[in-house]
Structure formats: C-alpha cells, structure tokens
Scaffold this motif. Structure first.
Motif, short mmCIF file in Angstrom:
data_model
loop_
_atom_site.label_atom_id
_atom_site.label_comp_id
_atom_site.label_asym_id
_atom_site.label_seq_id
_atom_site.Cartn_x
_atom_site.Cartn_y
_atom_site.Cartn_z
N ASP A 38 0.84 -1.21 0.00
CA ASP A 38 0.00 0.00 0.00
C ASP A 38 0.88 1.26 0.00
OD1 ASP A 38 -2.29 -1.52 0.02
OD2 ASP A 38 -2.65 -1.31 2.18
N ILE A 39 1.94 1.24 0.80
CA ILE A 39 2.85 2.38 0.88
C ILE A 39 3.51 2.62 -0.48
CG2 ILE A 39 5.09 3.09 1.83
CD1 ILE A 39 4.14 1.88 4.52
N GLN A 40 3.99 1.55 -1.10
CA GLN A 40 4.65 1.68 -2.40
C GLN A 40 3.70 2.22 -3.46
OE1 GLN A 40 5.85 -2.41 -2.71
NE2 GLN A 40 7.89 -2.05 -1.86
N ASP A 41 2.48 1.68 -3.49
CA ASP A 41 1.50 2.13 -4.47
C ASP A 41 1.17 3.60 -4.28
OD1 ASP A 41 1.41 -0.41 -5.53
OD2 ASP A 41 -0.47 -0.98 -4.56
N MET A 42 0.99 4.02 -3.02
CA MET A 42 0.67 5.42 -2.75
C MET A 42 1.85 6.32 -3.09
SD MET A 42 -1.76 5.87 0.60
CE MET A 42 -1.33 4.45 1.58
#
Length: 258
Positions: A150-154
């Motif tokens: 989720d962090i990478q995608d955001m």
C-alpha cells in the motif's frame, strides 16, 4: 484556540491533543535542522509557509483519492489531523540524483534517474535514520507486506501527481520524503499518508534556472530560504502577487545580496 496537552515535539513540528478523540493538532515551527540535527537554525515564517503548502498538497492528493491524516487548517501555524500510529519508516522517492544518493553512489547531482527510485530509512535519530531494505522491514516487522505494498502504491501515485503539479508551475520535483501511519477504526486499520509535504522534505528546483527552492538553501548556506519557500507558495497560488509581504524572486535576492 486554547493550548492543549503536548503529545510530541519533533524537529519541525509539535503535536498536541486534539479537540475530539482520535484527533491531534499539528503545530509548525520555524526551527530548521540539517544533517540529522547537527546543524540548527531558524527560518522566520517557515512554519506558516509549510502549514499552508502542506495543506494545499494534502488537499489536492485527497481529491485524487489518496487517504491522509489532514482534516483542516486551524490557523496560520496549526492544522487538525487524524491520530495515527506512525510506521517507523521514511519513504524517499527520487526522480533525479541529489543529496545522499550522489554521495553513496558517486552519481553526479542533477542526473535524471532512468526510473523512479524508492528508498527506505529506519526512523531513529540516534542511529541517523539509516537506509534499510525491504528485507529489514519484513524481518523486524516494522510493517506487514500488505502495508508495504500500500505504501509503495501510494508513493508512486503521489509522485506522479506531484511531479505534474510542480512542473505546471515551473518546478522540478527532484526527490521527497513521505511518512505513513496506521489509522484505526475499531480493530481495523488502514495505511494513510501522514506528517507533511513541504519544501522542508522535498527537493524543488526551478526548471528554467536550476535554482534550489527548498531546505538545501539552509543546508548549503545559500541564503534566501524565506524567499525560496515564498516563491513555491506563490507559484502554487497560495500567496497573492500584490501581498504586502512581497515575495522576492531568487534572482532579485542574489542581486540584493551582491
């Protein structure tokens, strides 16, 4: 607003308990630090400018569906935010070689990277916020694999949006730092964007001149820190052109200094 109980004080901000459960008040200071707080100083009015710039960026990111902790700006230096459990990882997104990357790998500053590079640092001032790999994050359970995805995608989505936002006003987004936190709703938690996004945590260069418009002016003793931060705010449409606290462009600042 009456001063509330202090929860935490960092290098650039103070957190106070909020008016409602699950909220905090984030206060922006004028304090400036560099090199893991080995260099300290003050940039007058920085807190006011960062509060306004960060409000604008978080609001724009919210408009494209990025979940974040920002609720509203309360006054010149304070915002109301959602309380989160900070993931102890700083996420550094790089588009152009600069700062520590150039020193570690011997890459010339200003080199356009062939792809966006995401790096992670463990948030610990005593250790100097060391660079870590995804394996360290998993090994020490600083966040789950799902949370990291989720962090990478955001981070990629934020970079895409901000690169365009700044390019539209003649600013090159070189690199920037992000922090994320867990926002709880009962037993359920989700990862949301936290902290701030401002010239304190972004490298911003004028696309025409290459002039630095961020905290590197403080790090490198270039002067003109206030003017640079003001110019970023002006280009984003956050300060009227005819405001009495006139914004000096950096070229005027250099001529005045010489």
């Amino acid at each position: 607003m009456a001063r509330r109980r202090q929860i935490y004080e960092g290098k650039a901000k103070i957190l106070y308990e909020g008016p409602e459960p699950g909220t905090l008040i984030q206060y922006f200071k004028d304090d400036a630090t560099a090199f893991n707080a080995q260099k300290r100083g003050t940039i007058n009015g920085k807190g006011v400018l960062n509060n306004r710039i960060s409000e604008h960026v978080f609001t724009m990111l919210g408009n494209i569906g990025v979940p974040h902790h920002f609720i509203r700006r309360l006054n010149m230096r304070e915002q109301l935010i959602r309380q989160v459990e900070i993931v102890p990882i700083e996420v550094v997104v790089r588009n152009v070689a600069a700062g520590s990357l150039t020193k570690r790998l011997g890459v010339e500053e200003g080199t356009q990277l062939p792809r966006t590079l995401i790096e992670y640092c463990y948030k610990d001032d005593a250790l100097g916020d060391p660079l870590v790999a995804e394996e360290h994050i998993a090994c020490f359970n600083w966040c789950t694999q799902e949370e990291l995805h989720d962090i990478q995608d955001m981070a990629i989505r934020i970079n895409d949006f901000m690169s365009g936002m700044f390019a539209a006003v003649g600013i090159r987004l070189v690199d920037f730092k992000l922090e994320f936190g867990r926002h709880y709703d009962g037993d359920f938690s989700r990862i949301i964007l936290a902290d701030e996004i401002s010239p304190d945590g972004c490298r911003l260069w004028d696309m025409a001149t290459g002039e630095k418009m961020d905290k590197d002016r403080f790090r490198r003793d270039l002067g003109g820190e206030v003017e640079a931060y003001q110019e970023v705010a002006r280009r984003l449409g956050l300060m009227p052109e005819n405001e009495e606290t006139a914004i000096l462009d950096l070229d005027s600042h250099r001529k005045k200094k010489s």
